[in-house]
Design an enzyme around this catalytic site. Structure first.
Site, PDB file in Angstrom:
ATOM      1  N   SER A  72      48.582  33.407  43.392  1.00 25.77           N
ATOM      2  CA  SER A  72      48.243  32.290  43.167  1.00 25.77           C
ATOM      3  C   SER A  72      47.302  32.255  41.796  1.00 25.77           C
ATOM      4  O   SER A  72      47.387  31.170  41.149  1.00 25.77           O
ATOM      5  CB  SER A  72      47.544  31.430  44.070  1.00 25.77           C
ATOM      6  OG  SER A  72      46.310  32.109  44.637  1.00 25.77           O
ATOM      7  N   GLU A 122      35.171  32.707  42.461  1.00 22.17           N
ATOM      8  CA  GLU A 122      35.424  32.354  41.383  1.00 22.17           C
ATOM      9  C   GLU A 122      34.505  31.953  40.369  1.00 22.17           C
ATOM     10  O   GLU A 122      34.310  32.211  39.278  1.00 22.17           O
ATOM     11  CB  GLU A 122      36.240  30.716  41.582  1.00 22.17           C
ATOM     12  CG  GLU A 122      37.711  31.085  42.192  1.00 22.17           C
ATOM     13  CD  GLU A 122      38.323  31.506  41.117  1.00 22.17           C
ATOM     14  OE1 GLU A 122      38.771  31.112  40.086  1.00 22.17           O
ATOM     15  OE2 GLU A 122      39.101  32.511  41.507  1.00 22.17           O
ATOM     16  N   HIS A 138      40.599  37.453  47.534  1.00 21.03           N
ATOM     17  CA  HIS A 138      39.163  37.557  46.936  1.00 21.03           C
ATOM     18  C   HIS A 138      38.202  37.914  47.692  1.00 21.03           C
ATOM     19  O   HIS A 138      37.100  38.317  47.334  1.00 21.03           O
ATOM     20  CB  HIS A 138      38.857  35.889  46.599  1.00 21.03           C
ATOM     21  CG  HIS A 138      39.706  35.281  45.436  1.00 21.03           C
ATOM     22  ND1 HIS A 138      40.949  35.024  45.262  1.00 21.03           N
ATOM     23  CD2 HIS A 138      39.070  34.495  44.339  1.00 21.03           C
ATOM     24  CE1 HIS A 138      41.058  34.536  44.184  1.00 21.03           C
ATOM     25  NE2 HIS A 138      40.090  34.149  43.630  1.00 21.03           N
TER      26      HIS A 138
HETATM   27  N1  DGL Z   1      45.270  34.339  46.734  1.00 26.31           N
HETATM   28  C1  DGL Z   1      44.795  33.513  47.844  1.00 26.31           C
HETATM   29  C2  DGL Z   1      45.036  34.279  49.045  1.00 26.31           C
HETATM   30  O1  DGL Z   1      45.331  35.772  49.070  1.00 26.31           O
HETATM   31  C3  DGL Z   1      43.607  33.429  47.762  1.00 26.31           C
HETATM   32  C4  DGL Z   1      43.134  32.260  46.523  1.00 26.31           C
HETATM   33  C5  DGL Z   1      43.826  30.980  46.764  1.00 26.31           C
HETATM   34  O2  DGL Z   1      43.569  29.976  47.641  1.00 26.31           O
HETATM   35  O3  DGL Z   1      44.751  30.508  46.153  1.00 26.31           O
HETATM   36  O4  DGL Z   1      45.237  33.659  50.168  1.00 26.31           O
END
Ligand code: DGL
Length: 259
Positions: free
Chosen positions: A4, A146, A180
């Protein structure tokens, strides 16, 4: 591979370290990030769109879904949609967790979307029906990371509140089931205490990719240096700045993509 946003660069790092000869295209969907609070239908549609774009423009031999939320809600659809292997982060992460547990009482934490999908719960029931898995959503963690706020009193207070059910479950290991959360490892570790082992899925996902490439007999040897491309649907300057902190010098430029 895609995520994402830029959090999946932790998986990219592990992959580049383990498979330094492979070409890598990383797509971060920062224009539509975060995925965690979105509906499953939205995340699935985005994951399908990105996968189609990757296949059409880059003809990859494999796709890695470096996002827990997208893996949780879309992996099966993506695997049915394309001819190349599609590897998610859930199963590698869970396997690492199962390797370290002694008591069989384990936990995973992730976004609301990941936990509500029930994907980890279903996978655990299949892979290790005797293991007792506690799942907890941690809304707010991603936003703290973030902002670069990984050690503040505020994030500590939030962690104490969100991790209370995990503490009550008396687990011996905890999977950080979101791209994250490794950046909050110190705070999470302080709250959970030394006896709880924190597990992240990046390394195990890279091993899974390696096994899969070997099984295909598709290792890349020679033929010039590997090409690594980073593409973002959002602000490329921000992506380059934050991304370089996570990935390192390999991230020398970021290309823009508009949906
Ligand atoms: N990449 C998302 C995950 O690993 C975390 C960040 C988001 O909520 O987009 O779930």
């Amino acid at each position: 591979m895609f995520d994402s946003g830029f959090g999946g660069l932790t998986v990219a790092r592990a992959l580049i370290d383990l498979l330094p000869n492979e070409h890598v295209v990383y797509f971060g969907d920062t224009a539509r990030y975060p995925y965690g609070p979105r509906t499953h239908e939205e995340v699935r549609a985005y994951a399908v769109q990105i996968t189609e774009w990757l296949v059409e423009t880059h003809d990859p031999k494999m796709i890695v879904v470096a996002c827990n939320t997208a893996s949780a809600v879309a992996l099966d659809d993506l695997q049915a949609m394309v001819d190349v292997p599609v590897i998610g982060v859930l199963e590698p992460g869970l396997r690492s967790l199962l390797k370290v547990t002694v008591t069989g009482r384990v936990a995973m934490i992730g976004t609301v979307g990941t936990v509500a999908s029930g994907a980890y719960q279903r996978l655990a029931a299949t892979l290790a029906p005797d293991v007792d898995l506690t799942c907890a959503a941690c809304p707010g963690f991603v936003e703290f990371v973030e902002r670069g706020e990984t050690r503040s009193d505020q994030v500590h207070v939030l962690a104490e509140r969100l991790l209370a059910p995990v503490q009550d479950a008396k687990v011996d290991s905890l999977l950080l089931g979101c791209t994250h959360y490794p950046f909050l490892a110190r705070t999470i570790g302080d709250v959970m205490g030394r006896d709880v082992v924190l597990v992240s899925s990046a390394d195990e996902t890279a091993f899974e990719v390696q096994r899969s490439i070997e099984a295909l007999g598709a290792d890349r040897e020679g033929g010039g240096p590997p090409v690594r491309r980073f593409v973002s649907s959002g602000d490329v300057e921000t992506f380059a700045r934050l991304g370089r902190q996570l990935l390192g010098p390999e991230l020398d430029s970021v290309e823009a993509h508009q949906w």
